[in-house]
Design an enzyme around this catalytic site. Structure first.
Site, PDB file in Angstrom:
ATOM      1  N   GLU A  94      50.432  36.242  34.782  1.00  0.00           N
ATOM      2  CA  GLU A  94      49.747  37.519  34.493  1.00  0.00           C
ATOM      3  C   GLU A  94      50.248  38.109  33.175  1.00  0.00           C
ATOM      4  O   GLU A  94      50.466  39.318  33.059  1.00  0.00           O
ATOM      5  CB  GLU A  94      49.972  38.532  35.631  1.00  0.00           C
ATOM      6  CG  GLU A  94      49.600  38.032  37.014  1.00  0.00           C
ATOM      7  CD  GLU A  94      48.104  38.080  37.314  1.00  0.00           C
ATOM      8  OE1 GLU A  94      47.291  38.307  36.387  1.00  0.00           O
ATOM      9  OE2 GLU A  94      47.742  37.880  38.490  1.00  0.00           O
TER      10      GLU A  94
ATOM     11  N   CYS B  11      30.896  29.854  38.409  1.00  0.00           N
ATOM     12  CA  CYS B  11      30.132  31.099  38.493  1.00  0.00           C
ATOM     13  C   CYS B  11      29.547  31.220  39.903  1.00  0.00           C
ATOM     14  O   CYS B  11      28.842  30.317  40.357  1.00  0.00           O
ATOM     15  CB  CYS B  11      29.002  31.112  37.454  1.00  0.00           C
ATOM     16  SG  CYS B  11      27.885  32.524  37.647  1.00  0.00           S
TER      17      CYS B  11
HETATM   18 ZN    ZN Z   1      26.120  32.106  36.117  1.00  0.00          ZN
END
Ligand code: ZN
Ligand code: ADP
Length: 194
Positions: free
Chosen positions: A80, A136
């Site tokens: 992070e 995605c």
């Molecule tokens: Zn997409």
């Protein structure tokens, strides 16, 4: 210096843990640091979304990384890294000059799709860069962005980073499916004075 970047769920923590575990197999002394989020102190862990983990020391500033680095440590890993102050760039440089292998993992872009804190400078300085991609969740293409959703709708460009009482989630999305309502046309060019 090694950088592992990408959006959320791209496997950055997994990769950091993999490299750290291999260093342990090679009998190198390893220390893992991460930004302290609240008042928790002492020993914690870095954990990937898959559940793999490794012990880590939470620190409040980049200076604390230098201060807590042990003389025998040969590998320093920072997870992070985007949440650290700008001083983390010099801290990494100093550690490398002192002979340490430095592995940083973090988000390259914030939820607005803009370069995140000290990461651009670290990317430029690193000898090795791995830019990982998630999937995605909308269309199945390469998830290179992090979609922030507040109370069920895409977060606005100017939404504050911390919204008290709001229901927040994050999703991996591609460039096309990533939505940032009220984003200016070319904020980056404007910032650079172009
Ligand atoms: Zn997409
Ligand atoms: P990061 O540190 O980049 O947020 P992690 O290493 O914690 O990522 O987690 C990566 C893991 O997250 C993957 O191996 C997979 O099991 C899981 N995962 C959940 N959602 C997604 C997604 N949309 N794309 C890819 N991996 C995902």
């Amino acid at each position: 210096m090694e950088l592992v970047v990408g959006g959320m769920f791209s496997g950055k923590s997994e990769e950091l843990i993999r490299r750290v575990k291999r260093s342990v197999i090679a009998r190198r002394a390893v220390q893992v640091f991460k930004p302290a989020i609240d008042d928790r102190y002492g020993v914690e862990v870095v954990r990937s979304h898959d559940g793999d983990s490794f012990v880590a020391v939470p620190v409040r500033s980049s200076a604390e990384i230098l201060a807590r680095c042990q003389p025998e440590t040969s590998v320093v890993a920072i997870d992070e890294v985007q949440f650290f102050d700008p001083g983390v760039v010099d801290v990494c440089r100093t550690l490398v000059q002192r002979g340490r292998r430095v592995i940083c993992a973090g988000l390259d872009l914030d939820f607005r799709g803009e370069p995140f804190g000290p990461v651009p400078a670290l990317l430029a300085l690193a000898e090795r860069v791995d830019k990982l991609q998630a999937i995605c969740v909308v269309c199945g293409e390469a998830g290179t962005r992090t979609q922030r959703i507040v109370n069920g709708v895409p977060a606005y460009y100017e939404d504050p980073v911390i919204m008290i009482g709001a229901q927040e989630t994050y999703e991996a999305r591609c460039r096309t499916c990533h939505q940032v309502p009220r984003r200016a046309a070319a904020p980056l060019a404007a910032k650079a004075g172009a």
